[in-house]
Structure formats: structure tokens, C-alpha cells
Design a protein around this motif. Structure first.
Motif, PDB file in Angstrom:
ATOM      1  N   THR A 166       0.813  -1.225   0.000  1.00 29.72           N
ATOM      2  CA  THR A 166       0.000   0.000   0.000  1.00 29.72           C
ATOM      3  C   THR A 166       0.845   1.272   0.000  1.00 29.72           C
ATOM      4  OG1 THR A 166      -0.108  -0.102   2.423  1.00 29.72           O
ATOM      5  CG2 THR A 166      -1.917  -1.112   1.189  1.00 29.72           C
ATOM      6  N   ASP A 167       2.172   1.126   0.048  1.00 19.72           N
ATOM      7  CA  ASP A 167       3.048   2.307   0.132  1.00 19.72           C
ATOM      8  C   ASP A 167       3.340   2.830  -1.275  1.00 19.72           C
ATOM      9  OD1 ASP A 167       4.905   4.253   0.724  1.00 19.72           O
ATOM     10  OD2 ASP A 167       5.933   3.062   2.234  1.00 19.72           O
ATOM     11  N   ASP A 168       2.375   3.553  -1.824  1.00 15.06           N
ATOM     12  CA  ASP A 168       2.523   4.075  -3.182  1.00 15.06           C
ATOM     13  C   ASP A 168       3.647   5.096  -3.286  1.00 15.06           C
ATOM     14  OD1 ASP A 168       0.401   2.486  -3.990  1.00 15.06           O
ATOM     15  OD2 ASP A 168      -1.086   4.059  -3.663  1.00 15.06           O
ATOM     16  N   ARG A 221       7.025   3.226  -3.415  1.00 20.50           N
ATOM     17  CA  ARG A 221       7.114   2.498  -4.681  1.00 20.50           C
ATOM     18  C   ARG A 221       7.370   3.462  -5.842  1.00 20.50           C
ATOM     19  NH1 ARG A 221       2.677  -1.989  -5.912  1.00 20.50           N
ATOM     20  NH2 ARG A 221       1.382  -0.294  -5.138  1.00 20.50           N
ATOM     21  N   ALA A 222       6.696   4.620  -5.835  1.00 14.95           N
ATOM     22  CA  ALA A 222       6.911   5.608  -6.894  1.00 14.95           C
ATOM     23  C   ALA A 222       8.330   6.165  -6.829  1.00 14.95           C
ATOM     24  CB  ALA A 222       5.890   6.738  -6.770  1.00 14.95           C
TER      25      ALA A 222
END
Length: 201
Positions: free
Chosen positions: A156-158, A161-162
Motif C-alpha cells: 500500500t506504500d505508493d 514504490r513511486a
């Protein structure tokens, strides 16, 4: 000036403290910095695991316990390629990364490195410290002979990750679920990101 033992005299210490320092930098961590590392880890965890872990669990995180573990690891790192690197804003420690040969079941610890922990003080994010720290980590593991670098990221750690994607990382298809209490009451899904550190020219 220094005395006969090579220890700086008071006026020399003053000059050292007044010497210009880099606005931002990355270097290996010192055992004396374990307390600050523990504080940053707790602050970062409380932010990144918000909504994933119960509030009381996050509130109970104890920086001193984390600090004790980091101090022991810094004093006796064991494997020569176990390293903790810190990001500095001036003289202030604002982030850290812990690197180790990967212990993932499908990894080759001779060639695969793992960032076991990557944390930036929430108050110091979006200032380039994460990018500088990541670049230094890649340079370090390349020099240590690793050919692959991985990091487990909460699914869920967008934001993280981005950040990694922009730095040239990508998912390698591996995923796992962490069972916090061993009773499946709280499970956290993670994906593994990886990058090729390349070679020195």
C-alpha cells in the motif's frame, strides 16, 4: 593545535566546530548515533504503518529498544558487508539505510544485497536525502561485489514504490505476507523491488 598525545586543544576544537560542513551528505553510521537512528525508525514506522497496524502498537514502539539493537549491530556487525549508512543535513542525522546480504529463500547472498531498513525522518522528507542515501547504497553494494539490490515494500506504500520506480527500480514478481502476531489477525502484504547496481567503469 594539539597536545603531545595528538588530542586537539580547546581552541582547535572551536575551530573544528566552526569549519564549513556539507549541506547534505551520506556516510557510514557511528555507534554513538544509535539513539538518533532508533528515533528516526520509530517516527518513520509510525507514518508508513499507519492504517496497517493498530494505533496502540505504533504508540508502543520504543526508540530506546530500537537504538539498543542498532548500537549492538554497529559495534559488532558480523558479516563484513553488513553496513548502516546515514544521511545528514548539515550535522543533523535525518535518515539511514541498513544493508546486508539477502537472506531471502530465492536469493544468493554472495550476489544479492538487501536493504533491510530504509527510513527518513518524516520532518526531513522531500529534501533529496532519500535519493542521496539510495545512490550511496548502490555505490557501496557495487563496491562490495553485489550484482543485485532488493527492498521489500508494503503493497500500500505508493509513495515509496513511486520513489523507487523513478530511481530505476522495479518489482521482481516476489511477494510475501507478514503475520504480525503469528495468529493471522494482522497481515501485511509486501512486494519486492529490485535494481541492478551496474559495474564500475
Amino acid at each position: 593545535m594539539s597536545n603531545e598525545f595528538g588530542v586537539p586543544e580547546p581552541e582547535s576544537l572551536t575551530a573544528m566546530n566552526e569549519a564549513p560542513i556539507a549541506e547534505s551528505s551520506v556516510r557510514l553510521a557511528l555507534p554513538a548515533e544509535a539513539n538518533r537512528i532508533g528515533e528516526i525508525q520509530v517516527a518513520a514506522w509510525r507514518q508508513s504503518y499507519q492504517g496497517l497496524l493498530p494505533d496502540d502498537v505504533l504508540l508502543d514502539l520504543n526508540p530506546a529498544q530500537f537504538a539498543a539493537q542498532w548500537r549492538a549491530a554497529l559495534i559488532s556487525p558480523g558479516e563484513a558487508r553488513n553496513r548502516v549508512m546515514v544521511a545528514l543535513a548539515g550535522r543533523d542525522l535525518v535518515g539511514f539505510a541498513a544493508i546486508t546480504p539477502s537472506d531471502d529463500p530465492d536469493a544468493n547472498p554472495k550476489h544479492d544485497a538487501l536493504i533491510a531498513e530504509l527510513a527518513i525522518d518524516p520532518a526531513a522528507t522531500r529534501s533529496g536525502h532519500g535519493s542521496r542515501l539510495l545512490h550511496a547504497v548502490v555505490d557501496t553494494i557495487r563496491a562490495d561485489g553485489f550484482t543485485r539490490l532488493t527492498l521489500w515494500v508494503n503493497s500500500t506504500d505508493d509513495i515509496l514504490r513511486a520513489f523507487l520506480t523513478e530511481a530505476g527500480w522495479g518489482p521482481d514478481g516476489a511477494h510475501r505476507e507478514l503475520d504480525l502476531y503469528g495468529d493471522e489477525s494482522i497481515r501485511i502484504k509486501q512486494i519486492r523491488m529490485h535494481t541492478d547496481p551496474g559495474t564500475t567503469d
